[in-house]
Design an enzyme around this catalytic site. Structure first.
Site, mmCIF file in Angstrom:
data_model
loop_
_atom_site.group_PDB
_atom_site.id
_atom_site.type_symbol
_atom_site.label_atom_id
_atom_site.label_comp_id
_atom_site.label_asym_id
_atom_site.label_seq_id
_atom_site.Cartn_x
_atom_site.Cartn_y
_atom_site.Cartn_z
ATOM 1 N N TYR A 143 -84.074 -27.727 -14.005
ATOM 2 C CA TYR A 143 -84.885 -27.845 -15.093
ATOM 3 C C TYR A 143 -86.548 -27.789 -14.822
ATOM 4 C CZ TYR A 143 -87.121 -30.543 -19.347
ATOM 5 O OH TYR A 143 -87.650 -31.085 -19.691
ATOM 6 N N ASP A 237 -90.978 -26.432 -7.973
ATOM 7 C CA ASP A 237 -91.318 -27.617 -8.854
ATOM 8 C C ASP A 237 -91.047 -28.593 -8.046
ATOM 9 O OD1 ASP A 237 -91.237 -29.316 -10.638
ATOM 10 O OD2 ASP A 237 -89.870 -27.911 -12.352
ATOM 11 N N LYS A 265 -95.042 -36.268 -13.038
ATOM 12 C CA LYS A 265 -94.282 -38.030 -13.326
ATOM 13 C C LYS A 265 -95.307 -38.695 -11.671
ATOM 14 C CE LYS A 265 -90.683 -36.250 -14.516
ATOM 15 N NZ LYS A 265 -89.601 -34.687 -14.548
#
Ligand SMILES: *Cc1c(COP(=O)(O)O)cnc(C)c1O
Length: 423
Positions: A143, A237, A265
């Site tokens: 994702y 990522d 995050k």
């Protein structure tokens, strides 16, 4: 027991699609009414019904220092009092970029954006602009945010909802290849066939959106070699993994050089902030120096940067990683021999790395999406609710990671372990 939450949810469903602003919050995968939270402090959250829960979701990753850490809140308040946004450069952005580049040497330059989605979307555009190629290799179940080109074979909420793509997305066939995570041969085969058309290989160096799935030995090295062989860029990522296992990226920790790295995050400390960074030669292709466009009204927002900066500074200063990792190991041990029949599962496997873990209700090890999907999601849902009843909030999906923060105390962990053994 959750009547206030139920009331809010019923109001929300009238004015917000599905009642939520991000699908996984709807609890579709585990059933029951989703919770409404009114505050969080340290490892605990308080629901609208006044229940205190020990939180192992941590807002899906950012809260490695726990909720409302005093110094971070102070930094945010101070920044806010000086003005929330200017759309003009601020000194703080420069300091934060310097800090990130010094802690992540593989990044010569970095640009700040508002979300992980934006960071990855821009990284891909940049890779395509830089290489003049169109095709991408991403991994099934990886994702990378919800930009159109990446909602193909995507994990996280899409998996939770049982769909692996989205309506309204038009991606040309062959734009995105989807080999299985950890499948070195599949990547080599694709590079053999299409190597000179591949702009980038994008990967979560430790997969976190099909549940926690670490890379097998040599997998990331193989991706580096294959990217080099065909002239594609390697994009790590690290929106979950960055600053997760140490005060740097996972790529730096294992000594594998990515061309571009995305962060989010943790580096936002709970505020909307993310970044992409990498080799100067590549980053210089971004506007205004280069021909790849990217912009943002709130990019580098001073309040968000204040939260991120203080969080990263505290992580460097306090280096809580060994402590967090030890807790992770202790949890993993407590799960061993867990009698899972109580939730109807025949097999159980705890995937754990540092302070990140996923209880899989299936036979381990889990190395890719197919193996994750073979797990018993009903058993996972039963486990989720059994833990919630006992006062512990875990991610409400089999295909997500739980996170241990520096704010969890020994007592919190002991309580968690007893609860698991009690089920
Ligand atoms: C969360 C996540 C994103 C998307 O970040 P948002 O801030 O939710 O847009 C991208 N990549 C990975 C690996 C993620 O875990």
């Amino acid at each position: 027991m959750n009547s206030q939450s139920a009331r809010y949810f019923s109001r929300a469903q009238k004015v917000i699609p599905g009642g939520v602003n991000s699908p996984v919050r709807a609890f579709n995968a585990v059933g029951g009414d989703p919770l409404y939270v009114v505050k969080g402090h340290g490892p605990r959250i308080t629901t609208a019904d006044g229940r205190e829960l020990i939180d192992f979701c941590g807002s899906w990753g950012p809260l490695i220092l726990g909720h409302a850490r005093e110094e971070v809140v102070e930094a945010v308040a101070k920044a806010a009092r000086d003005g929330m946004t200017f759309g003009i450069n601020t000194p703080r952005e420069v300091e934060f970029a310097e800090l990130l580049c010094s802690l992540v040497p593989v990044m010569d330059q970095v640009r700040l954006v508002n979300s992980g989605t934006e960071a990855v979307m821009t990284a891909l555009r940049l890779a395509r602009g830089f290489t003049g190629r169109r095709r991408i290799i991403k991994f099934d179940g990886g994702y990378h945010g919800h930009s159109d080109g990446l909602l193909v074979g995507a994990g996280s909420g899409l998996l939770t909802g049982g769909i692996s793509s989205s309506a309204g997305v038009y991606v040309d066939e062959g734009d995105v290849f989807l080999p299985a995570y950890n499948d070195k041969q599949a990547v080599s085969d694709l590079i053999d066939a299409y190597g000179d058309e591949v702009a980038a290989i994008i990967v979560e160096p430790v997969a976190g959106n099909m549940g926690l799935v670490p890379p097998v030995d040599g997998f990331l090295e193989h991706l580096r070699a294959e990217a080099d062989r065909c002239g594609a860029l390697l994009i790590f990522d690290e929106v979950i993994t960055g600053f997760r296992f140490g005060p740097t990226t996972y790529g730096e920790q294992v000594g594998i050089t990515s061309d571009l790295t995305t962060l989010g995050k943790i580096i936002g400390g709970g505020m909307p902030l993310a970044a992409l960074g990498g080799r100067k030669e590549v980053m210089q292709r971004l506007a205004p120096v280069g021909d790849v466009y990217q912009a943002g009204t709130l990019s580098g927002n001073p309040v968000a940067v204040a939260a991120g900066m203080k969080t990263v500074e505290l992580l460097v200063e306090e280096n809580p990683y060994d402590q967090i990792s030890n807790v992770g190991k202790k949890l993993a041990e407590s799960f061993q021999g867990l009698e899972t029949n109580c939730v109807g599962a025949h097999n159980f496997y705890l995937s754990q790395l540092g302070g990140v873990f996923t209880p899989f209700f299936g036979r381990g090890p889990i190395r890719n999406l197919a193996e994750a999907k073979a797990c018993d999601t009903k058993a996972h849902a039963a486990f989720f609710h059994a833990m919630l009843d006992r006062g512990f909030y875990l991610p409400p999906s089999q295909f997500e990671c739980a996170f241990i923060s520096a704010a969890h105390t020994d007592a919190d962990i002991e309580a968690f372990i007893s609860a698991v053994q009690d089920i």
